[in-house]
Design a protein around this motif. Structure first.
Motif, PDB file in Angstrom:
ATOM      1  N   UNK A  81       0.794  -1.181  -0.046  1.00  0.00           N
ATOM      2  CA  UNK A  81       0.011  -0.022  -0.136  1.00  0.00           C
ATOM      3  C   UNK A  81       0.943   1.078   0.032  1.00  0.00           C
ATOM      4  N   UNK A  82       1.886   1.232   0.902  1.00  0.00           N
ATOM      5  CA  UNK A  82       2.691   2.474   0.693  1.00  0.00           C
ATOM      6  C   UNK A  82       3.422   2.929  -0.552  1.00  0.00           C
ATOM      7  N   UNK A  83       3.883   1.930  -1.115  1.00  0.00           N
ATOM      8  CA  UNK A  83       4.492   2.085  -2.764  1.00  0.00           C
ATOM      9  C   UNK A  83       3.348   2.413  -3.364  1.00  0.00           C
ATOM     10  N   UNK A  84       2.088   1.826  -3.335  1.00  0.00           N
ATOM     11  CA  UNK A  84       1.259   2.078  -4.353  1.00  0.00           C
ATOM     12  C   UNK A  84       0.579   3.491  -4.277  1.00  0.00           C
ATOM     13  N   UNK A  85       0.657   3.962  -3.193  1.00  0.00           N
ATOM     14  CA  UNK A  85       0.243   5.358  -2.743  1.00  0.00           C
ATOM     15  C   UNK A  85       1.266   6.454  -3.549  1.00  0.00           C
ATOM     16  N   UNK A  86       2.422   6.194  -3.186  1.00  0.00           N
ATOM     17  CA  UNK A  86       3.533   6.972  -3.839  1.00  0.00           C
ATOM     18  C   UNK A  86       3.404   6.881  -5.209  1.00  0.00           C
ATOM     19  N   UNK A  87       3.276   5.714  -5.874  1.00  0.00           N
ATOM     20  CA  UNK A  87       3.262   5.481  -7.398  1.00  0.00           C
ATOM     21  C   UNK A  87       1.994   6.260  -7.764  1.00  0.00           C
ATOM     22  N   UNK A  88       1.027   6.027  -7.193  1.00  0.00           N
ATOM     23  CA  UNK A  88      -0.260   6.977  -7.489  1.00  0.00           C
ATOM     24  C   UNK A  88       0.178   8.469  -7.357  1.00  0.00           C
ATOM     25  N   UNK A  89       0.815   8.879  -6.446  1.00  0.00           N
ATOM     26  CA  UNK A  89       0.951  10.585  -6.366  1.00  0.00           C
ATOM     27  C   UNK A  89       1.991  10.749  -7.537  1.00  0.00           C
ATOM     28  N   UNK A 153      -2.797  13.599  -1.640  1.00  0.00           N
ATOM     29  CA  UNK A 153      -3.321  12.553  -0.923  1.00  0.00           C
ATOM     30  C   UNK A 153      -2.476  11.303  -1.064  1.00  0.00           C
ATOM     31  N   UNK A 154      -1.662  11.251  -2.191  1.00  0.00           N
ATOM     32  CA  UNK A 154      -0.574  10.371  -2.432  1.00  0.00           C
ATOM     33  C   UNK A 154       0.574  10.336  -1.543  1.00  0.00           C
ATOM     34  N   UNK A 155       0.864  11.560  -1.380  1.00  0.00           N
ATOM     35  CA  UNK A 155       2.156  11.449  -0.483  1.00  0.00           C
ATOM     36  C   UNK A 155       1.804  11.253   0.886  1.00  0.00           C
ATOM     37  N   UNK A 156       0.628  11.635   1.346  1.00  0.00           N
ATOM     38  CA  UNK A 156       0.011  11.480   3.000  1.00  0.00           C
ATOM     39  C   UNK A 156      -0.284   9.838   3.084  1.00  0.00           C
ATOM     40  N   UNK A 157       0.077   9.090   1.725  1.00  0.00           N
ATOM     41  CA  UNK A 157      -0.307   7.595   1.972  1.00  0.00           C
ATOM     42  C   UNK A 157      -1.768   7.266   2.036  1.00  0.00           C
ATOM     43  N   UNK A 158      -2.508   8.099   1.611  1.00  0.00           N
ATOM     44  CA  UNK A 158      -3.954   7.837   1.349  1.00  0.00           C
ATOM     45  C   UNK A 158      -4.195   7.131   0.035  1.00  0.00           C
ATOM     46  N   UNK A 159      -3.478   6.913  -0.746  1.00  0.00           N
ATOM     47  CA  UNK A 159      -3.840   6.222  -1.979  1.00  0.00           C
ATOM     48  C   UNK A 159      -3.158   4.867  -2.165  1.00  0.00           C
ATOM     49  N   UNK A 160      -3.254   4.108  -1.361  1.00  0.00           N
ATOM     50  CA  UNK A 160      -2.553   2.788  -1.302  1.00  0.00           C
ATOM     51  C   UNK A 160      -3.583   1.448  -1.217  1.00  0.00           C
TER      52      UNK A 160
END
Length: 169
Positions: A81-89, A153-160
């Protein structure tokens, strides 16, 4: 994002749908006039060209906000999830950069079109170019802001979360 923002984006989306209905009516009128009266509507090509560009970018910010763009997530769903969120960002950062690049590249031609009285069409039917040019710039800025909101949102980890569980707040 806040509800007033979502309502404004939905309003743009609905306005784009209305432009589509108007374009459909203009094209039907042109075809009927051509077939039945041998008198086509002179501005159909110009209105269709301008209208398609306009409705595309009127609807883009809402579609981005609702995360309804075509996405292939078989790789993304396998990441933590953390990597997914950063990649989405990162991908939304690329989207914001694209829209900002469109604004920068279009600014000078828009000013030149305004100053020269540029128009689309011919003597039978003319459409001034500046409303489409400046309207597109405004819509690209809106789309870039939507993308920047998702970057935050992605940098905050909310898109994982997996794609189907991610709904706009």
């Amino acid at each position: 994002m806040k509800t007033w923002t979502d309502r404004a984006l939905l309003g743009l989306h609905v306005a784009g749908a209305i432009v589509l209905v108007i374009l459909t009516l203009v094209i039907c009128y042109d075809v009927a006039g051509r077939l039945l009266l041998n008198k086509p509507f002179a501005g159909t090509a110009e209105l269709a060209g301008v209208g398609l560009v306009l409705l595309t970018f009127m609807q883009a910010p809402y579609v981005i906000r609702e995360r309804k763009l075509l996405r292939v997530t078989f790789f993304l769903d396998r990441l933590p999830p953390a990597v997914r969120s950063q990649l989405n960002a990162f991908t939304y950062l690329l989207g914001a950069a694209f829209f900002i690049a469109m604004v920068i590249a279009s600014w000078e031609p828009s000013l030149a079109g305004w100053n020269s009285g540029e128009f689309f069409g011919n003597d039978a039917f003319r459409i001034p170019a500046w409303p489409l040019r400046f309207g597109s710039i405004v819509l690209w800025v809106v789309a870039a802001l939507v993308c920047i909101g998702f970057v935050a949102e992605g940098m905050r980890g909310r898109m994982g979360a997996p794609e189907e569980e991610q709904l706009p707040e």
